[in-house]
Design a protein around this motif. Structure first.
Motif, PDB file in Angstrom:
ATOM      1  N   VAL A   1       0.415  -1.186   0.296  1.00  0.00           N
ATOM      2  CA  VAL A   1      -0.004  -0.482  -0.008  1.00  0.00           C
ATOM      3  C   VAL A   1       0.840   1.422   0.020  1.00  0.00           C
ATOM      4  CG1 VAL A   1      -1.607   1.678   1.293  1.00  0.00           C
ATOM      5  CG2 VAL A   1      -2.359  -1.135   1.377  1.00  0.00           C
ATOM      6  N   LYS A   2       0.749   2.319  -1.126  1.00  0.00           N
ATOM      7  CA  LYS A   2       1.697   2.916  -0.694  1.00  0.00           C
ATOM      8  C   LYS A   2       0.780   4.544   0.271  1.00  0.00           C
ATOM      9  CE  LYS A   2       3.672   2.719  -5.672  1.00  0.00           C
ATOM     10  NZ  LYS A   2       4.591   3.736  -6.443  1.00  0.00           N
ATOM     11  N   THR A   3       1.447   5.185   0.449  1.00  0.00           N
ATOM     12  CA  THR A   3       0.851   6.426   1.361  1.00  0.00           C
ATOM     13  C   THR A   3       1.166   7.655   0.895  1.00  0.00           C
ATOM     14  OG1 THR A   3       3.440   6.051   2.593  1.00  0.00           O
ATOM     15  CG2 THR A   3       1.501   5.105   3.740  1.00  0.00           C
ATOM     16  N   SER A   4       1.473   7.386  -0.371  1.00  0.00           N
ATOM     17  CA  SER A   4       2.074   8.649  -0.865  1.00  0.00           C
ATOM     18  C   SER A   4       2.467   8.386  -2.641  1.00  0.00           C
ATOM     19  CB  SER A   4       2.519   9.906  -0.363  1.00  0.00           C
ATOM     20  OG  SER A   4       3.961   9.385  -0.548  1.00  0.00           O
ATOM     21  N   SER A   5       1.797   9.943  -3.165  1.00  0.00           N
ATOM     22  CA  SER A   5       3.168   8.506  -4.642  1.00  0.00           C
ATOM     23  C   SER A   5       4.551   9.111  -4.841  1.00  0.00           C
ATOM     24  CB  SER A   5       1.863   9.999  -5.592  1.00  0.00           C
ATOM     25  OG  SER A   5       2.295  11.521  -5.281  1.00  0.00           O
ATOM     26  N   HIS A   6       5.295   9.728  -3.564  1.00  0.00           N
ATOM     27  CA  HIS A   6       6.177   9.534  -3.733  1.00  0.00           C
ATOM     28  C   HIS A   6       7.560   8.418  -3.283  1.00  0.00           C
ATOM     29  CE1 HIS A   6       5.914  13.140  -6.022  1.00  0.00           C
ATOM     30  NE2 HIS A   6       5.516  14.066  -4.989  1.00  0.00           N
ATOM     31  N   SER A   7       6.363   7.643  -2.072  1.00  0.00           N
ATOM     32  CA  SER A   7       7.097   6.971  -1.390  1.00  0.00           C
ATOM     33  C   SER A   7       6.484   5.721  -1.519  1.00  0.00           C
ATOM     34  CB  SER A   7       6.449   7.054   0.037  1.00  0.00           C
ATOM     35  OG  SER A   7       4.812   6.788  -0.080  1.00  0.00           O
ATOM     36  N   PRO A   8       7.385   4.669  -1.511  1.00  0.00           N
ATOM     37  CA  PRO A   8       7.249   3.431  -2.113  1.00  0.00           C
ATOM     38  C   PRO A   8       6.291   2.521  -1.280  1.00  0.00           C
ATOM     39  CG  PRO A   8       9.107   3.221  -0.665  1.00  0.00           C
ATOM     40  CD  PRO A   8       8.508   4.895  -0.914  1.00  0.00           C
ATOM     41  N   GLY A   9       5.753   1.836  -1.357  1.00  0.00           N
ATOM     42  CA  GLY A   9       4.970   0.854  -0.903  1.00  0.00           C
ATOM     43  C   GLY A   9       4.836   0.126   0.087  1.00  0.00           C
ATOM     44  N   VAL A  10       4.340  -0.203   1.188  1.00  0.00           N
ATOM     45  CA  VAL A  10       4.704  -0.632   2.107  1.00  0.00           C
ATOM     46  C   VAL A  10       3.328  -1.941   2.382  1.00  0.00           C
ATOM     47  CG1 VAL A  10       3.881  -0.040   4.912  1.00  0.00           C
ATOM     48  CG2 VAL A  10       4.418   1.826   3.597  1.00  0.00           C
ATOM     49  N   PRO A  11       3.934  -3.031   3.535  1.00  0.00           N
ATOM     50  CA  PRO A  11       3.763  -4.027   2.905  1.00  0.00           C
ATOM     51  C   PRO A  11       2.344  -4.219   3.564  1.00  0.00           C
ATOM     52  CG  PRO A  11       5.812  -4.064   3.995  1.00  0.00           C
ATOM     53  CD  PRO A  11       5.596  -3.251   3.375  1.00  0.00           C
ATOM     54  N   ARG A  12       1.418  -5.011   4.281  1.00  0.00           N
ATOM     55  CA  ARG A  12       0.410  -4.691   5.439  1.00  0.00           C
ATOM     56  C   ARG A  12      -0.361  -6.329   4.544  1.00  0.00           C
ATOM     57  NH1 ARG A  12      -4.438  -0.446   4.263  1.00  0.00           N
ATOM     58  NH2 ARG A  12      -5.616  -2.372   2.410  1.00  0.00           N
ATOM     59  N   ALA A  13      -1.233  -6.585   6.103  1.00  0.00           N
ATOM     60  CA  ALA A  13      -1.769  -8.561   5.661  1.00  0.00           C
ATOM     61  C   ALA A  13      -2.639  -8.344   4.770  1.00  0.00           C
ATOM     62  CB  ALA A  13      -2.128  -8.176   7.279  1.00  0.00           C
ATOM     63  N   PRO A  14      -2.749  -8.550   3.852  1.00  0.00           N
ATOM     64  CA  PRO A  14      -4.570  -9.299   2.972  1.00  0.00           C
ATOM     65  C   PRO A  14      -6.023  -8.804   4.218  1.00  0.00           C
ATOM     66  CG  PRO A  14      -3.352 -11.105   2.949  1.00  0.00           C
ATOM     67  CD  PRO A  14      -2.163 -10.060   3.604  1.00  0.00           C
ATOM     68  N   VAL A  15      -6.463  -8.783   4.300  1.00  0.00           N
ATOM     69  CA  VAL A  15      -8.242  -8.930   4.851  1.00  0.00           C
ATOM     70  C   VAL A  15      -7.711 -10.014   5.610  1.00  0.00           C
ATOM     71  CG1 VAL A  15      -8.399  -6.423   3.629  1.00  0.00           C
ATOM     72  CG2 VAL A  15      -9.211  -8.627   2.688  1.00  0.00           C
ATOM     73  N   PRO A  16      -9.180 -10.681   5.520  1.00  0.00           N
ATOM     74  CA  PRO A  16      -9.337 -12.175   6.101  1.00  0.00           C
ATOM     75  C   PRO A  16     -10.369 -12.621   5.233  1.00  0.00           C
ATOM     76  CG  PRO A  16      -9.780 -10.927   7.637  1.00  0.00           C
ATOM     77  CD  PRO A  16      -9.004  -9.179   6.618  1.00  0.00           C
ATOM     78  N   LEU A  17      -9.280 -13.847   5.426  1.00  0.00           N
ATOM     79  CA  LEU A  17     -10.313 -14.888   4.331  1.00  0.00           C
ATOM     80  C   LEU A  17     -11.155 -15.348   4.972  1.00  0.00           C
ATOM     81  CD1 LEU A  17     -10.208 -15.729   1.471  1.00  0.00           C
ATOM     82  CD2 LEU A  17      -8.255 -17.598   2.479  1.00  0.00           C
ATOM     83  N   LEU A  18     -12.192 -15.368   4.526  1.00  0.00           N
ATOM     84  CA  LEU A  18     -13.105 -16.391   4.441  1.00  0.00           C
ATOM     85  C   LEU A  18     -14.114 -17.461   3.985  1.00  0.00           C
ATOM     86  CD1 LEU A  18     -15.791 -16.954   6.668  1.00  0.00           C
ATOM     87  CD2 LEU A  18     -17.400 -15.301   5.201  1.00  0.00           C
ATOM     88  N   LEU A  19     -13.419 -18.414   4.278  1.00  0.00           N
ATOM     89  CA  LEU A  19     -13.750 -20.547   2.842  1.00  0.00           C
ATOM     90  C   LEU A  19     -15.273 -20.337   3.487  1.00  0.00           C
ATOM     91  CD1 LEU A  19     -10.595 -21.795   3.128  1.00  0.00           C
ATOM     92  CD2 LEU A  19     -11.455 -20.643   1.628  1.00  0.00           C
ATOM     93  N   VAL A  20     -16.698 -20.122   2.541  1.00  0.00           N
ATOM     94  CA  VAL A  20     -17.188 -21.452   2.778  1.00  0.00           C
ATOM     95  C   VAL A  20     -17.768 -22.214   2.213  1.00  0.00           C
ATOM     96  CG1 VAL A  20     -20.082 -20.197   2.481  1.00  0.00           C
ATOM     97  CG2 VAL A  20     -18.615 -18.936   3.163  1.00  0.00           C
ATOM     98  N   THR A  21     -18.477 -23.235   3.294  1.00  0.00           N
ATOM     99  CA  THR A  21     -17.839 -24.494   2.584  1.00  0.00           C
ATOM    100  C   THR A  21     -19.730 -25.499   2.553  1.00  0.00           C
ATOM    101  OG1 THR A  21     -17.440 -25.600   4.578  1.00  0.00           O
ATOM    102  CG2 THR A  21     -15.504 -24.688   3.348  1.00  0.00           C
ATOM    103  N   THR A  22     -19.595 -26.496   1.652  1.00  0.00           N
ATOM    104  CA  THR A  22     -20.070 -27.532   2.297  1.00  0.00           C
ATOM    105  C   THR A  22     -19.844 -28.839   3.037  1.00  0.00           C
ATOM    106  OG1 THR A  22     -19.816 -28.517  -0.460  1.00  0.00           O
ATOM    107  CG2 THR A  22     -21.136 -26.760  -0.158  1.00  0.00           C
ATOM    108  N   PRO A  23     -21.363 -29.347   3.050  1.00  0.00           N
ATOM    109  CA  PRO A  23     -20.685 -30.305   4.236  1.00  0.00           C
ATOM    110  C   PRO A  23     -19.803 -31.220   3.429  1.00  0.00           C
ATOM    111  CG  PRO A  23     -23.175 -29.929   4.424  1.00  0.00           C
ATOM    112  CD  PRO A  23     -22.590 -28.489   3.602  1.00  0.00           C
TER     113      PRO A  23
END
Length: 418
Positions: A29-51
């Motif tokens: 994620v870039k905090t500004s157009s002149h700064s390098p991207g900052v690593p950020r954890a991806p959003v949680p992953l929800l796995l919806v399953t069938t029985p």
């Protein structure tokens, strides 16, 4: 066919899902157009399953191949919400992966979980442009699993990446999924140049396990004659069977057929059945599969298949590639082409399979397919009749159902033969 012609083949041919792309790397994620991207954890992953579907296999496999990843697994239920909150709190700082299973067993706690996720990721976004030391560790992963439910908080659904993991729609897709699982679990195997025979034998056996899993998992689609008490097999069973073969290959040893037959037939798969006759079915199918995979001569204990003369190979579009000749075999033998010697050959085989529905493959008589089609057709016509106004089979409504069925049958016959 109509859907495929109008909308395209992608709507009827689903490729096996891969959840690893949601977990593989942090988001920059870039905090500004002149700064390098900052690593950020991806959003949680929800796995919806069938029985009966194991959604965590790919997650755990990916984590096991990362030496710096530690996984904390919490199965939700009575009294586990506090344990889950503590695991999430500790892991956000230390960069661990947290798996919260069976959210549908803790519906009352889900609003609290939604608030935790909102607080963690909103504060993390703000911290990217501040000197706050509570930035969420970019190696942190939160994986959630649940069966479908209407009681999920909307705030939770908005804050996660949602992936629906369903069971295969038919036997062909089940075979695709089984071979994909075998490929993922065996992709790390390496053989020396002089080990061509050992490599070919290993992949033939892995191919056979994928075929076996598909047969026993999809056998139930052929109606109530398939099982005395229908069992539920998951991809975990296949992964365990594959691990027996890959472990032996890693140690440079040959797989003992009797040990493999016992573990697969009596423990991994046989442990899921409750009736003796179902256990016998599993043992019989497995014995045939191992006989072909290990190339045991016909005169020995394992029968391979019967032969009929003059038939064309219905299983592969390129029958010559599969080694077909003037006397083609029917049954399991057609699913074991001679060209399988390497891992990529398994994927080539799946691409060439054009049909996988004949009951002989599943150890069932030919007539069972007709019975299944009649039964399915009756259910379909009854559903259409109900839509047309027939509510029940009792009393005066029975005549209405009969009339609706008669009209629908005439319409189907007309559309079929016009």
């Amino acid at each position: 066919m109509i859907i495929e012609e109008v909308l395209g083949p992608q709507f009827v041919t689903a490729s096996p899902g891969d959840v690893s792309r949601y977990l593989e790397a942090p988001v920059n994620v870039k905090t500004s157009s002149h700064s390098p991207g900052v690593p950020r954890a991806p959003v949680p992953l929800l796995l919806v399953t069938t029985p009966g579907v194991d959604a965590l296999q790919d997650v755990m496999l990916l984590a096991s191949r990362k030496p710096d990843v530690t996984v904390t697994n919490v199965s939700l239920g009575q009294g586990q919400s506090g344990v889950a909150e503590a695991a999430v709190g500790a892991s956000t700082r230390e960069g661990r992966w947290v798996v919260l299973q069976n959210l549908h067993h803790a519906l009352d706690w889900l609003p609290t979980l939604a608030n935790i996720i909102t607080r963690l990721y909103s504060s993390n976004a703000r911290s990217l442009t501040s000197t706050d030391t509570t930035v969420l560790n970019h190696n942190f992963r939160l994986i959630l699993t649940s069966e479908p439910t209407d009681e999920f908080p909307v705030s939770l659904l908005r804050g996660v990446e949602k992936v629906y993991v369903d069971s295969p729609g038919d036997a062909h897709h089940a075979l695709q999924e089984a071979i994909a699982i075998v490929t993922r679990h065996a992709s790390h195997l390496q053989f020396e140049v002089e080990e061509d025979e050992e490599e070919a034998a290993t992949y033939r056996l892995l191919h056979g396990l994928g075929i076996f899993h598909t047969i026993v998992s999809e056998r139930g689609r052929h109606g109530h004659l398939a099982w005395a008490s229908p069992p539920t097999f998951t991809t975990v069973d296949l992964a365990l069977a594959v691990s027996v073969v890959t472990s032996s290959a890693e140690e440079g040893q040959q797989v003992d057929p009797e040990t493999l037959e016992y573990l697969v037939g009596q423990v991994f798969y046989g442990g899921r059945v409750r009736r003796t006759e179902d256990q016998q079915v599993i043992a019989s199918i497995l014995k045939d599969v191992l006989a072909i995979s290990l190339k045991i001569p016909e005169e020995e204990e394992y029968p391979i298949s019967e032969e009929v003369g003059g038939a064309q190979d219905p299983w592969h579009a390129d029958a010559g590639h599969a080694g077909a000749d003037d006397t083609d075999e029917v049954g399991l033998a057609l699913l074991f082409p001679d060209y399988i010697e390497k891992l990529e050959d398994l994927q080539d085989f799946v691409k060439g399979v054009t049909e996988f529905e004949r009951p002989e493959i599943f150890g069932l008589p030919v007539g069972v397919q007709h019975l299944q089609e009649v039964e399915s057709g009756q259910h379909f016509l009854m559903a259409l009749a109900a839509v047309g106004g027939a509510q029940t089979l009792q009393g005066s409504a029975e005549t209405s159902v009969a009339k609706q069925l008669y009209k629908l049958k005439k319409m189907v016959i007309y559309l079929t033969y016009k």
